[in-house]
Design a protein around this motif. Structure first.
Motif, PDB file in Angstrom:
ATOM      1  N   TYR A   1      -1.453   9.480  -0.157  1.00 17.34           N
ATOM      2  CA  TYR A   1      -1.286   8.188   0.537  1.00 17.34           C
ATOM      3  C   TYR A   1      -2.223   8.103   1.742  1.00 17.34           C
ATOM      4  CZ  TYR A   1       3.056   6.607  -1.839  1.00 17.34           C
ATOM      5  OH  TYR A   1       3.995   6.155  -2.733  1.00 17.34           O
TER       6      TYR A   1
ATOM      7  N   ILE B   1      -2.292  -1.728   8.237  1.00 16.51           N
ATOM      8  CA  ILE B   1      -1.341  -0.686   7.831  1.00 16.51           C
ATOM      9  C   ILE B   1      -1.505   0.523   8.748  1.00 16.51           C
ATOM     10  CG2 ILE B   1      -0.585   0.861   5.990  1.00 16.51           C
ATOM     11  CD1 ILE B   1      -1.774  -1.151   3.983  1.00 16.51           C
TER      12      ILE B   1
ATOM     13  N   VAL C   1       6.133  -8.343   2.492  1.00 11.03           N
ATOM     14  CA  VAL C   1       5.412  -7.294   1.757  1.00 11.03           C
ATOM     15  C   VAL C   1       6.391  -6.487   0.908  1.00 11.03           C
ATOM     16  CG1 VAL C   1       4.141  -5.120   2.022  1.00 11.03           C
ATOM     17  CG2 VAL C   1       3.462  -7.134   3.336  1.00 11.03           C
TER      18      VAL C   1
ATOM     19  N   LEU D   1       6.234  -6.145  -3.196  1.00  9.32           N
ATOM     20  CA  LEU D   1       6.187  -4.866  -3.895  1.00  9.32           C
ATOM     21  C   LEU D   1       7.337  -4.738  -4.893  1.00  9.32           C
ATOM     22  CD1 LEU D   1       5.211  -2.476  -0.948  1.00  9.32           C
ATOM     23  CD2 LEU D   1       3.762  -3.203  -2.840  1.00  9.32           C
TER      24      LEU D   1
ATOM     25  N   THR E   1      10.809  -0.247  -2.056  1.00 13.44           N
ATOM     26  CA  THR E   1      10.616   0.252  -0.692  1.00 13.44           C
ATOM     27  C   THR E   1      11.873  -0.061   0.109  1.00 13.44           C
ATOM     28  OG1 THR E   1       9.596  -1.824   0.039  1.00 13.44           O
ATOM     29  CG2 THR E   1       8.111  -0.101  -0.795  1.00 13.44           C
TER      30      THR E   1
ATOM     31  N   LEU F   1       7.674   4.033   1.853  1.00 10.98           N
ATOM     32  CA  LEU F   1       7.090   3.991   0.522  1.00 10.98           C
ATOM     33  C   LEU F   1       7.741   5.047  -0.371  1.00 10.98           C
ATOM     34  CD1 LEU F   1       3.260   3.664   1.298  1.00 10.98           C
ATOM     35  CD2 LEU F   1       5.006   1.872   1.157  1.00 10.98           C
TER      36      LEU F   1
ATOM     37  N   LEU G   1       0.275  -2.117  -2.199  1.00 13.19           N
ATOM     38  CA  LEU G   1       0.540  -2.316  -0.775  1.00 13.19           C
ATOM     39  C   LEU G   1      -0.653  -2.998  -0.106  1.00 13.19           C
ATOM     40  CD1 LEU G   1       2.227  -1.862   1.810  1.00 13.19           C
ATOM     41  CD2 LEU G   1       1.166   0.412   1.984  1.00 13.19           C
TER      42      LEU G   1
END
Length: 384
Positions: A270, A280, A309, A313, A320, A353, A371
């Motif tokens: 990640y 982010i 967001v 997702l 999430t 996440l 994302l």
């Protein structure tokens, strides 16, 4: 198929261990429970008689408040970013939960945050290791010692964490770990309690099983040649673990290093995939000397788009969440007057996440790509 935030890893080894317990024809508290306690004590580098396999970390929190004698005349300092079980355990005694602020990036309190929340009535500090990061635990432990305040470590997220070789959960007076189905080491339900003081640990073991002695088996509780007559030393309850779940725990403990290594690899992937992503903010790196469990991987977004967001997702099959909703906002704890700006900021910007050892590299790339797209679509703007 949904990409989950949390997911256990169970297989043939765990199934074989359960089968052996079935063949023994004893599923309750017994030799495998003791074995698991000893193995976990070795993992912590503490005495096995000071570790107790219990039904849940929550049960351990409630038992701890009894061990420490918390009551209406006491204050207990704890971070507002913590699990509701911590607030419940304190409030149920009549003691007052006093919520301290946290660092906006680590979501752990510093020693300075804790110190500002101490009062003349403070009897204990109840600390969470957020996401498996040990945080400022060494300094907080030193603060508690100098102020003659008990330190409780909620190490539910920190089964493999530590500082300079010392395991999270062994800095304070009492600690508990969670082995529920969403944790790294799982037994379905269950937890481990560690009590530093030997006499207090013996009392904890009695309280965990109806106030009866367990050290030499049921026979130790008898008061005469009539073995069914009992000598109750404390008014306890039944929150002990059993051989069935302990057998699973022993296997999971053996596999823990591989679990944590894979979770570390996912977190590092990640980091690479999101390093240049606008809007982010990535989680903080562990300080030198700190080891983590990699229980959470959290990013921070503009508060105006965080929830959108998350919804985007979810539509793409990526789950999430945010852990933990701030406790000073819970009406039952009467902490609404607390001014905790860092907690408020963190709770409105942070998103967890998916992070577990079952994720493959393709799934990690999918999460990172989606994302990025969601943040760009929602117009988060400049780098967070």
């Amino acid at each position: 198929m949904m990409i989950n935030v949390f997911q256990p890893s169970l297989g043939a080894e765990e199934l074989s261990a359960v089968s052996e317990v079935f063949e023994s024809n004893w599923l309750g508290h017994g030799p495998r429970t003791k074995e698991f306690e000893a193995q976990f004590a070795a993992h912590l580098d503490v005495a096995p008689e000071n570790t107790i396999f219990i039904s849940s970390a929550t049960a351990g929190l409630f038992l701890t408040t009894e061990l420490l004698g918390l009551g209406p005349d006491d204050d207990v300092v704890l971070p507002a970013v913590s699990f509701v079980a911590a607030g419940n355990a304190v409030a149920a005694t009549g003691a007052r939960p006093v919520f301290c602020d946290v660092d906006t990036h680590t979501l752990n309190p510093t020693a300075a945050h804790v110190e500002r929340a101490l009062t003349p009535r403070t009897k204990a500090v109840l600390l969470l290791h957020y996401g498996g990061h040990p945080g400022d635990i060494a300094a907080i432990a030193n603060l508690c010692r100098t102020r003659d305040v008990r330190l409780i470590e909620d190490a539910a997220c920190a089964v493999a964490s530590g500082v300079d070789g010392k395991k999270a959960g062994t800095f304070g007076d009492v600690a508990m770990w969670s082995f529920d189905s969403m944790k790294v080491l799982v037994t379905g339900d269950g937890g481990m309690l560690y009590v530093r003081d030997a006499e207090l640990a013996r009392r904890a073991r009695r309280l965990a099983y109806h106030g009866l002695e367990q050290s030499s088996g049921f026979a130790a509780a008898k008061v005469s040649h009539r073995w069914w007559e009992l000598n109750v030393q404390d008014f306890g309850r039944r929150i002990i673990g059993n051989d069935l779940t302990a057998a699973i725990g022993s296997v999971q403990l053996r596999r823990l290093p591989e679990f944590v290594e894979r979770r570390r690899a996912v977190a590092e992937q990640y980091d690479r995939l999101l390093a240049d992503a606008d809007g982010i903010r990535l989680p903080p790196a562990l300080p030198a000397g700190h080891t983590g469990t990699y229980y959470f991987y959290w990013v921070q977004l503009d508060a105006a788009v965080r929830d959108q967001v998350a919804a985007d997702l979810l539509e793409k099959g990526i789950y999430t969440t945010f852990r933990y909703p701030p406790l000073h906002k819970v009406p039952a704890y009467r902490g609404g007057g607390a001014v905790l700006p860092n907690t408020d900021t963190a709770s409105s910007t942070t998103l967890l996440l998916p992070l577990h050892q079952g994720l493959d590299d393709a799934e990690v790339r999918t999460v990172a790509d989606e994302l990025r797209k969601a943040v760009e679509h929602r117009g988060a703007g400049t780098r967070a």
